[in-house]
Design a protein around this motif. Structure first.
Motif, PDB file in Angstrom:
ATOM      1  N   ILE A 236       0.873  -1.178   0.000  1.00  0.00           N
ATOM      2  CA  ILE A 236       0.000   0.000   0.000  1.00  0.00           C
ATOM      3  C   ILE A 236       0.907   1.225   0.000  1.00  0.00           C
ATOM      4  N   THR A 237       0.661   2.148  -0.916  1.00  0.00           N
ATOM      5  CA  THR A 237       1.467   3.360  -1.017  1.00  0.00           C
ATOM      6  C   THR A 237       0.774   4.496  -0.279  1.00  0.00           C
ATOM      7  N   ILE A 238       1.518   5.206   0.552  1.00  0.00           N
ATOM      8  CA  ILE A 238       0.968   6.271   1.398  1.00  0.00           C
ATOM      9  C   ILE A 238       1.718   7.567   1.128  1.00  0.00           C
ATOM     10  N   LYS A 239       0.973   8.666   0.957  1.00  0.00           N
ATOM     11  CA  LYS A 239       1.588  10.003   0.852  1.00  0.00           C
ATOM     12  C   LYS A 239       1.159  10.804   2.067  1.00  0.00           C
ATOM     13  N   ALA A 240       2.147  11.084   2.927  1.00  0.00           N
ATOM     14  CA  ALA A 240       1.872  11.833   4.153  1.00  0.00           C
ATOM     15  C   ALA A 240       2.207  13.306   3.946  1.00  0.00           C
ATOM     16  N   ARG A 241       1.468  14.161   4.584  1.00  0.00           N
ATOM     17  CA  ARG A 241       1.730  15.598   4.485  1.00  0.00           C
ATOM     18  C   ARG A 241       3.052  15.919   5.185  1.00  0.00           C
ATOM     19  N   GLY A 242       3.848  16.768   4.548  1.00  0.00           N
ATOM     20  CA  GLY A 242       5.114  17.170   5.138  1.00  0.00           C
ATOM     21  C   GLY A 242       6.260  16.234   4.825  1.00  0.00           C
ATOM     22  N   ILE A 243       5.995  15.148   4.091  1.00  0.00           N
ATOM     23  CA  ILE A 243       7.043  14.188   3.728  1.00  0.00           C
ATOM     24  C   ILE A 243       7.038  14.035   2.216  1.00  0.00           C
ATOM     25  N   ARG A 244       8.179  14.241   1.587  1.00  0.00           N
ATOM     26  CA  ARG A 244       8.256  14.179   0.131  1.00  0.00           C
ATOM     27  C   ARG A 244       8.148  12.755  -0.405  1.00  0.00           C
ATOM     28  N   LYS A 245       8.837  11.838   0.256  1.00  0.00           N
ATOM     29  CA  LYS A 245       8.867  10.467  -0.235  1.00  0.00           C
ATOM     30  C   LYS A 245       7.581   9.726   0.077  1.00  0.00           C
ATOM     31  N   PHE A 246       7.236   8.781  -0.788  1.00  0.00           N
ATOM     32  CA  PHE A 246       6.113   7.902  -0.512  1.00  0.00           C
ATOM     33  C   PHE A 246       6.508   6.901   0.574  1.00  0.00           C
ATOM     34  N   ILE A 247       5.536   6.518   1.357  1.00  0.00           N
ATOM     35  CA  ILE A 247       5.723   5.488   2.381  1.00  0.00           C
ATOM     36  C   ILE A 247       5.016   4.236   1.886  1.00  0.00           C
ATOM     37  N   ARG A 248       5.654   3.077   2.038  1.00  0.00           N
ATOM     38  CA  ARG A 248       5.056   1.829   1.544  1.00  0.00           C
ATOM     39  C   ARG A 248       5.064   0.761   2.614  1.00  0.00           C
ATOM     40  N   THR A 249       3.992  -0.009   2.645  1.00  0.00           N
ATOM     41  CA  THR A 249       3.918  -1.139   3.557  1.00  0.00           C
ATOM     42  C   THR A 249       4.742  -2.305   3.010  1.00  0.00           C
TER      43      THR A 249
END
Length: 283
Positions: A236-249
Motif C-alpha cells: 500500500i502506497t501512502i503520501k503523508a503531508r510534510g514528507i516528500r517520499k512515498f511510504i510503503r507497507t
C-alpha cells in the motif's frame, strides 16, 4: 527450531491473441479453475527440477504429498575452497531448506524455511519457485506471482505516525482468484478486473490539497482493502503531508516456527499441525 516465512501465490490468465499461443487451450475460466491441479502436476512430475535464469537447476526432494499439501526440500548449488597440504581444492556442496506449499483451494500459501546456510534469504527461494512455475504454467495459458505476506497492523501503525495527516493512499491488487484475500472486496473489484483481464488493479484515495483523508479502522471497506493487500503481499502506497517520499507497507513478515520438521513427516497429525500453523500465522 526453524522459522518459516509466509508467502501467498496467485495465478492470472495469459492472453496473446496476435500470436495465437493459447488458441487451443480451454477457456480462461476453465484454466483458472484448474490452476491448482496444474501446479500439483508440475511439481510431482517425474524428473522435475526447479530452475533459475542465472544459476541453472536446483535439486529437490518431495517428502510429503497429501490433500493438497506439499512439503519438499530445495538444494542450493554452492562451492567452497579448502586448503590441504598447501593446495586449495574446490568442493561442491548442496545445502537445502524446507518449503511447505499449501496448494489447497482458497489457501495458496508457501512457507519457506529461513536458513542462511542454504540460501541467503527466503526471497531467493521465492524467486526460484516463481521463475520455474511461471515457465511451466505458461504452457497452460497462466502466469503466477508469489509475494511475501505482511501484518495488517503495519498499515495502521504507519498511518498513526503521520502527525500532519495523510493526503493519499493507493492500493494495488492482484487478479482476483483467491477467496480468502478478495472476499472482503469482491463487491469493489472482482467482476471489473476479470472482465477487462486486469492483472493488477489500482484503487486510489486522495484528499483536497488543503485537507487530509479520514482513515478509521471502523471503515469496513478500508479494513477490507488493507486485509486484502496484506494477505496477498501487495504493498500500500501512502503520501503523508510534510514528507516528500512515498511510504510503503511490506516491511513486516508473517512467520511460524517448527521444531525438526523432517522428524515429524511421518506423524499422522502432520497435516493438521501444519494447517494449524498456517492458520495461526494469519491471525
Amino acid at each position: 527450531m526453524s522459522r518459516f516465512i509466509l508467502y501467498t501465490f496467485q495465478c492470472a490468465p495469459l492472453q496473446n491473441k496476435e500470436m495465437h499461443l493459447f488458441e487451443n487451450l480451454p477457456s480462461i475460466q476453465e484454466r483458472m479453475d484448474k490452476k491448482l491441479t496444474y501446479i500439483h502436476s508440475i511439481i510431482t512430475s517425474p524428473g522435475f527440477k526447479f530452475k533459475s535464469k542465472k544459476d541453472g537447476e536446483f535439486n529437490f526432494k518431495l517428502f510429503y504429498n497429501q490433500d493438497g499439501l506439499l512439503i519438499f526440500r530445495i538444494a542450493n548449488n554452492k562451492e567452497l575452497n579448502l586448503e590441504e597440504n598447501f593446495k586449495s581444492t574446490q568442493h561442491h556442496y548442496s545445502p537445502s531448506c524446507f518449503v511447505i506449499l499449501d496448494n489447497r483451494e482458497n489457501m495458496q500459501q508457501i512457507a519457506i524455511e529461513e536458513d542462511t546456510k542454504s540460501f541467503s534469504s527466503t526471497d531467493v527461494v521465492r524467486n526460484i519457485l516463481e521463475y520455474t512455475l511461471k515457465k511451466h504454467l505458461r504452457h497452460n495459458g497462466l502466469t503466477i506471482e508469489i509475494k511475501k505476506e505482511y501484518e495488517q497492523n503495519e498499515f495502521w501503525q504507519l498511518i498513526g505516525k503521520q502527525t500532519k495527516g495523510v493526503s493519499m493512499i493507493r492500493f494495488t491488487l492482484s487478479y482476483p482468484n483467491l477467496g480468502r484475500v478478495h472476499d472482503s472486496i469482491e463487491h469493489l473489484l472482482n467482476s471489473e478486473s476479470k472482465a477487462v483481464n486486469s492483472k493488477q488493479t489500482e484503487l486510489e484515495f486522495r484528499s483536497d490539497n488543503t485537507e487530509q483523508l479520514e482513515l478509521q479502522e471502523s471503515d469496513t471497506q478500508l479494513v477490507g482493502l488493507v486485509k486484502a493487500s496484506a494477505d496477498s503481499g501487495n504493498t500500500i502506497t501512502i503520501k503523508a503531508r510534510g514528507i516528500r517520499k512515498f511510504i510503503r507497507t511490506g516491511e513486516t513478515t508473517k512467520s511460524f516456527e517448527i521444531d525438526d520438521l523432517e522428524a515429524k513427516i511421518q506423524s499422522p497429525d502432520l497435516f493438521q499441525n501444519i494447517s494449524d500453523l498456517l492458520n495461526s500465522a494469519q491471525q
